[in-house]
Design a protein around this motif. Structure first.
Motif, PDB file in Angstrom:
ATOM      1  N   GLY A 156     -51.066 -54.221  59.696  1.00 52.71           N
ATOM      2  CA  GLY A 156     -50.271 -55.090  58.827  1.00 52.71           C
ATOM      3  C   GLY A 156     -50.463 -56.543  59.191  1.00 52.71           C
ATOM      4  N   LYS A 157     -49.443 -57.341  58.863  1.00 51.07           N
ATOM      5  CA  LYS A 157     -49.550 -58.799  59.070  1.00 51.07           C
ATOM      6  C   LYS A 157     -48.314 -59.294  59.790  1.00 51.07           C
ATOM      7  CE  LYS A 157     -52.348 -60.382  55.158  1.00 51.07           C
ATOM      8  NZ  LYS A 157     -52.836 -59.117  54.547  1.00 51.07           N
ATOM      9  N   VAL A 158     -48.515 -60.407  60.496  1.00 55.24           N
ATOM     10  CA  VAL A 158     -47.373 -61.080  61.121  1.00 55.24           C
ATOM     11  C   VAL A 158     -46.692 -61.949  60.056  1.00 55.24           C
ATOM     12  CG1 VAL A 158     -46.697 -62.803  62.833  1.00 55.24           C
ATOM     13  CG2 VAL A 158     -48.455 -61.112  63.381  1.00 55.24           C
ATOM     14  N   LYS A 159     -45.370 -61.874  59.962  1.00 61.20           N
ATOM     15  CA  LYS A 159     -44.611 -62.783  59.077  1.00 61.20           C
ATOM     16  C   LYS A 159     -43.841 -63.732  59.977  1.00 61.20           C
ATOM     17  CE  LYS A 159     -45.591 -61.451  54.957  1.00 61.20           C
ATOM     18  NZ  LYS A 159     -46.385 -62.437  54.209  1.00 61.20           N
ATOM     19  N   GLY A 168     -39.473 -68.154  58.629  1.00 62.66           N
ATOM     20  CA  GLY A 168     -38.094 -67.699  58.848  1.00 62.66           C
ATOM     21  C   GLY A 168     -38.064 -66.848  60.087  1.00 62.66           C
ATOM     22  N   SER A 169     -37.498 -65.644  59.977  1.00 63.01           N
ATOM     23  CA  SER A 169     -37.428 -64.770  61.162  1.00 63.01           C
ATOM     24  C   SER A 169     -38.782 -64.090  61.371  1.00 63.01           C
ATOM     25  CB  SER A 169     -36.329 -63.727  60.990  1.00 63.01           C
ATOM     26  OG  SER A 169     -36.710 -62.862  59.938  1.00 63.01           O
ATOM     27  N   LEU A 170     -39.122 -63.873  62.637  1.00 60.84           N
ATOM     28  CA  LEU A 170     -40.405 -63.254  63.001  1.00 60.84           C
ATOM     29  C   LEU A 170     -40.339 -61.753  62.717  1.00 60.84           C
ATOM     30  CD1 LEU A 170     -43.001 -64.285  64.302  1.00 60.84           C
ATOM     31  CD2 LEU A 170     -42.052 -63.626  66.513  1.00 60.84           C
ATOM     32  N   SER A 171     -41.376 -61.228  62.047  1.00 61.10           N
ATOM     33  CA  SER A 171     -41.398 -59.779  61.842  1.00 61.10           C
ATOM     34  C   SER A 171     -42.824 -59.324  61.564  1.00 61.10           C
ATOM     35  CB  SER A 171     -40.476 -59.378  60.690  1.00 61.10           C
ATOM     36  OG  SER A 171     -41.046 -59.805  59.473  1.00 61.10           O
ATOM     37  N   PHE A 172     -42.967 -58.008  61.495  1.00 56.47           N
ATOM     38  CA  PHE A 172     -44.272 -57.420  61.186  1.00 56.47           C
ATOM     39  C   PHE A 172     -44.146 -56.715  59.851  1.00 56.47           C
ATOM     40  CE2 PHE A 172     -46.519 -53.372  61.034  1.00 56.47           C
ATOM     41  CZ  PHE A 172     -47.836 -53.781  61.166  1.00 56.47           C
ATOM     42  N   GLU A 173     -45.136 -56.930  58.975  1.00 57.97           N
ATOM     43  CA  GLU A 173     -45.079 -56.294  57.667  1.00 57.97           C
ATOM     44  C   GLU A 173     -46.259 -55.348  57.524  1.00 57.97           C
ATOM     45  OE1 GLU A 173     -43.580 -58.708  54.132  1.00 57.97           O
ATOM     46  OE2 GLU A 173     -45.592 -58.091  53.529  1.00 57.97           O
ATOM     47  N   GLY A 174     -45.945 -54.079  57.326  1.00 54.05           N
ATOM     48  CA  GLY A 174     -47.004 -53.085  57.197  1.00 54.05           C
ATOM     49  C   GLY A 174     -47.215 -52.698  55.745  1.00 54.05           C
ATOM     50  N   ALA A 175     -47.876 -51.591  55.541  1.00 55.50           N
ATOM     51  CA  ALA A 175     -48.133 -51.089  54.198  1.00 55.50           C
ATOM     52  C   ALA A 175     -46.823 -50.584  53.577  1.00 55.50           C
ATOM     53  CB  ALA A 175     -49.152 -49.965  54.262  1.00 55.50           C
ATOM     54  N   ASP A 176     -46.796 -50.496  52.248  1.00 53.22           N
ATOM     55  CA  ASP A 176     -45.640 -49.983  51.500  1.00 53.22           C
ATOM     56  C   ASP A 176     -44.354 -50.747  51.839  1.00 53.22           C
ATOM     57  OD1 ASP A 176     -47.443 -48.202  50.618  1.00 53.22           O
ATOM     58  OD2 ASP A 176     -46.689 -46.483  51.791  1.00 53.22           O
ATOM     59  N   GLY A 177     -44.486 -52.054  52.110  1.00 53.15           N
ATOM     60  CA  GLY A 177     -43.293 -52.861  52.358  1.00 53.15           C
ATOM     61  C   GLY A 177     -42.594 -52.564  53.669  1.00 53.15           C
ATOM     62  N   LEU A 178     -43.289 -51.919  54.574  1.00 50.80           N
ATOM     63  CA  LEU A 178     -42.685 -51.599  55.871  1.00 50.80           C
ATOM     64  C   LEU A 178     -42.427 -52.887  56.649  1.00 50.80           C
ATOM     65  CD1 LEU A 178     -42.093 -49.420  58.127  1.00 50.80           C
ATOM     66  CD2 LEU A 178     -44.445 -49.836  58.846  1.00 50.80           C
ATOM     67  N   LYS A 179     -41.230 -52.992  57.215  1.00 49.84           N
ATOM     68  CA  LYS A 179     -40.889 -54.178  57.998  1.00 49.84           C
ATOM     69  C   LYS A 179     -40.401 -53.729  59.362  1.00 49.84           C
ATOM     70  CE  LYS A 179     -38.699 -58.334  56.591  1.00 49.84           C
ATOM     71  NZ  LYS A 179     -39.652 -59.381  56.231  1.00 49.84           N
ATOM     72  N   ASN A 185     -48.811 -70.203  65.145  1.00 51.40           N
ATOM     73  CA  ASN A 185     -49.604 -70.261  63.905  1.00 51.40           C
ATOM     74  C   ASN A 185     -50.174 -68.901  63.513  1.00 51.40           C
ATOM     75  OD1 ASN A 185     -49.204 -73.050  63.907  1.00 51.40           O
ATOM     76  ND2 ASN A 185     -51.018 -73.312  65.228  1.00 51.40           N
ATOM     77  N   SER A 186     -49.411 -67.855  63.723  1.00 48.35           N
ATOM     78  CA  SER A 186     -49.967 -66.540  63.417  1.00 48.35           C
ATOM     79  C   SER A 186     -49.408 -65.991  62.113  1.00 48.35           C
ATOM     80  CB  SER A 186     -49.652 -65.585  64.572  1.00 48.35           C
ATOM     81  OG  SER A 186     -48.258 -65.482  64.740  1.00 48.35           O
ATOM     82  N   ASP A 187     -48.787 -66.809  61.335  1.00 51.21           N
ATOM     83  CA  ASP A 187     -48.235 -66.311  60.070  1.00 51.21           C
ATOM     84  C   ASP A 187     -49.362 -65.753  59.213  1.00 51.21           C
ATOM     85  OD1 ASP A 187     -46.361 -65.745  58.143  1.00 51.21           O
ATOM     86  OD2 ASP A 187     -46.751 -67.632  57.077  1.00 51.21           O
ATOM     87  N   GLY A 188     -49.195 -64.536  58.762  1.00 50.44           N
ATOM     88  CA  GLY A 188     -50.196 -63.911  57.899  1.00 50.44           C
ATOM     89  C   GLY A 188     -51.376 -63.340  58.644  1.00 50.44           C
TER      90      GLY A 188
END
Lengths: 353, 319
Positions: free
Chosen positions: A244-247, A250-261, A270-273
């Protein structure tokens, strides 16, 4: 006892390079385990250490001496082979005495050496038997006895337990470790079994495709794997990986497939996205109301713990719980990884972030 | 119904014989016997019967075309006083011992050589087998030319090299003839020994050599303490066969020298043929052939007891 230094060692068979510059420092008296999947070059490296294979480039030293061009018998090492390599036509006592006899030791010296080794390994009642008359575990012990008798600088073990059944393997594991604690001889041990590596080693060297992936103590490798390969190789059941991707807005999180957070405690600047692999060990999942929804596929109780295979964000993950939940396949649960214990890897290189 | 009723009394009357026959037909041990019967019949007809007949003949004065009568040990007594018979015994022992010893040494050396990793390994291994494949009589004829009194290539080469001045009389001089037939036998017998020992060498696990190397063994010590003891069972078998084949050799001698010159190369087998078939004195020929049996039994006994001594091969493996 001696330290062993392996410096930038390469090995080619014909034009094909199997070891691409390996450097491993081994302290005096250490128990070092070379571990990796088959074909990673760990056995070749051990055989080079023993002098059974030439060193294409680089140096290997035992103690203060570079042994690249030293004959195997002059290296003062003893090796335990996977198939034990016991001389079938010699009794247990003769097998153990062989190296001493070749060295020209006096009969009294030979007898006392064999007696001492036999006592250490509980082989005294078997001294007159032939290898054919021994069980697998007994043969294994004779092979070790043959090594002990010589009182070498370094012990080399080449997958010594892989021909034993599961129960015996666990028993011999303890026995070898105990032996090392007693003799304190520098030991290099090759295995493909990460549990053997974890349980026995002072220091583990994880090898893969002819390079060293990471060197460290068992728990260092477990807690802070340098890369995705080490993370997947060490630990059972293996670490879960989610792409997935780093978001970071705002708040730091990991976003995976199918909207997984999934939660993220820290990330590089600077790791957004940034495309990443999110690694969670099975035991670092908890059931929590703010967890991500997962659907249970299979439940495997082992008694001390329960392994739960579930679908999370389109991928199958495994979670291990010590407490006894009542799960059924098809149930929905909310799994939450402990954010302080997760591992982030770069997606392209597999390096730890 | 009627057939059933009629069959019942028949069965009842012949119950014993029928059930015995039925039992013999299905009993496991007897079934094994039935299956062995064709092979056994073959062996009895073509092996045991001629052997028995030969031994019996040696006690008669049978000649070709005339049935003999029992004469007891007369033939043997006659042979006992026959210097040519004793010469053939000496020749046979000399031929067997020298040829077998050299075949063993050369065969083992070749086997060790072929067991190494080298380019064109398969090619060399098959080349070694060549002398074994060529029919004996064919190779004997080739040797006949090689040993020819006038056209010998060996004599020719040595003269051209200036080493000798006259042709060597390979098959005409007693000692040269003995040496020549022994050499031809060695040439023919080496492949069998070499290939069989090579097969034996390949069953020795390479890790044993590696372990011995680490234990500090030199290459001679590896041979002495690993290769040789592990190879002894195969050496015993191959040398038993080699000795038996050499002791009973006939073709090569007959094609090369017919036992000459002046019986110098007569083996017991060729002498037996000469006396029994050519001269027609079947009884005497049979006696010479029968006299070979004790020697052969002794050779078998030696290797048999040699093989039994090795304790390490016995005992069960416990895995």
């Amino acid at each position: 006892m001696s330290s062993v230094q392996i410096r930038d060692v390469r090995k080619s068979f014909g034009g094909f390079e199997v070891l691409h510059g390996v450097t491993i420092p081994i302290e005096d008296g250490a128990f070092v385990v070379l571990v990796g999947p088959s074909g990673c070059g760990k056995s070749t490296l051990l055989r080079m250490l023993a002098g059974l294979e030439n060193i294409t480039s680089g140096t290997i030293s035992i103690g203060d001496r570079v042994v690249n061009n030293v004959q195997p018998k002059e290296r003062d090492i003893a090796m335990v082979f996977q198939n034990y390599a016991l001389y079938p036509h010699m009794t247990v006592a003769d097998n153990m005495a062989f190296s001493l006899k070749l060295r020209g030791a006096r009969p009294a010296e030979i007898a006392s050496g064999v007696k001492r080794a036999a006592e250490i390994l509980d082989l005294t009642p078997l001294l007159d038997r032939y290898p054919r008359q021994l069980s697998g575990g007994q043969r294994q012990r004779v092979a070790m006895g043959r090594a002990i008798v010589r009182d070498p600088q370094v012990f080399l073990f080449d997958e010594p337990l892989s021909n034993l059944d599961a129960k015996l393997r666990v028993a011999m594991r303890t026995e070898i470790k105990e032996l090392h604690q007693r003799l304190k001889t520098t030991t290099v041990y090759v295995t493909h079994d990460q549990i053997e590596a974890m349980t026995m080693a002072d220091k583990i060297v994880v090898m893969h495709d002819g390079i060293v992936e990471q060197i460290g103590s068992p728990l260092e490798l477990y807690d802070r794997p340098d890369n995705q390969f080490v993370a997947s190789f060490i630990g059972s059941p293996a670490m879960n990986f989610l792409k997935g991707k780093v978001k970071a807005n705002g708040s730091l999180s990991f976003e995976g497939a199918d909207g997984l957070k999934l939660p993220l405690k820290s990330a590089p600047a600077n790791s957004d996205g940034l495309p990443v692999v999110y690694g969670v060990r099975p035991e670092h999942f908890t059931i929590a109301d703010d967890g991500a929804e997962a659907e249970i596929v299979v439940v495997e109780p082992t008694g001390s713990e329960t392994q739960v295979f579930a679908r999370l964000g389109g991928e199958q993950v495994v979670a291990v719980f010590r407490e006894r939940h009542q799960f059924n396949p098809g149930d929905k649960v909310r799994l939450k990884p402990d954010p302080s214990l997760i591992h982030l890897f770069e997606e392209t290189t597999g390096k730890r972030l | 119904m009627s057939t059933l009723q009629t069959s019942v009394p028949v069965q009842a009357s012949g119950a014993d014989t029928l059930s015995l026959w039925a039992r013999l037909r299905v009993n496991r041990n007897w079934i094994a016997l039935w299956f062995m019967l064709p092979a056994a019949a073959f062996l009895i007809l073509f092996l045991a019967y001629p052997l028995g007949l030969g031994i019996w003949m040696s006690f008669t004065d049978e000649r070709i075309g005339r049935p003999g009568i029992f004469v007891g040990l007369d033939n043997y007594q006659w042979l006992w006083d026959d210097s040519i018979f004793w010469l053939s015994v000496f020749n046979t022992l000399l031929y067997t011992i020298v040829a077998s010893a050299i075949k063993f040494a050369v065969g083992l050396y070749l086997a060790l050589l072929l067991n190494r990793n080298m380019p064109f390994k398969a090619f060399f291994r098959s080349i070694v087998l060549l002398p074994f494949i060529v029919p004996t009589v064919l190779s004997a004829i080739a040797f006949w030319w090689i040993y020819d009194a006038q056209f010998s290539i060996i004599s020719w080469s040595l003269i051209k090299l200036g080493l000798i001045e006259h042709n060597i009389n390979f098959l005409g001089d007693a000692n040269w003839a003995r040496g020549s037939v022994i050499f031809a036998n060695i040439w023919r017998g080496v492949p069998f020994v070499a290939i069989t020992l090579l097969a034996g060498l390949q069953t020795v696990s390479p890790s044993l050599y590696e372990a011995a190397t680490l234990d500090g063994a030199t290459s001679w010590q590896r041979f002495r303490h690993i290769t040789y003891p592990l190879l002894t069972p195969i050496i015993a078998v191959v040398m038993t066969f080699s000795v038996l084949f050499t002791f009973t050799d006939f073709q090569l001698i007959w094609a090369l020298t017919r036992g000459g010159p002046v019986n110098a190369t007569h083996l017991m087998a060729t002498l037996s043929y000469q006396r029994g078939i050519i001269s027609g004195r079947l009884g005497e020929g049979a006696a010479i052939a029968t006299a070979m049996i004790p020697f052969l039994l002794a050779a078998i006994a030696i290797s048999w007891f040699g093989m039994q001594r090795r304790k390490w091969q016995q005992g069960s493996s416990n895995d």
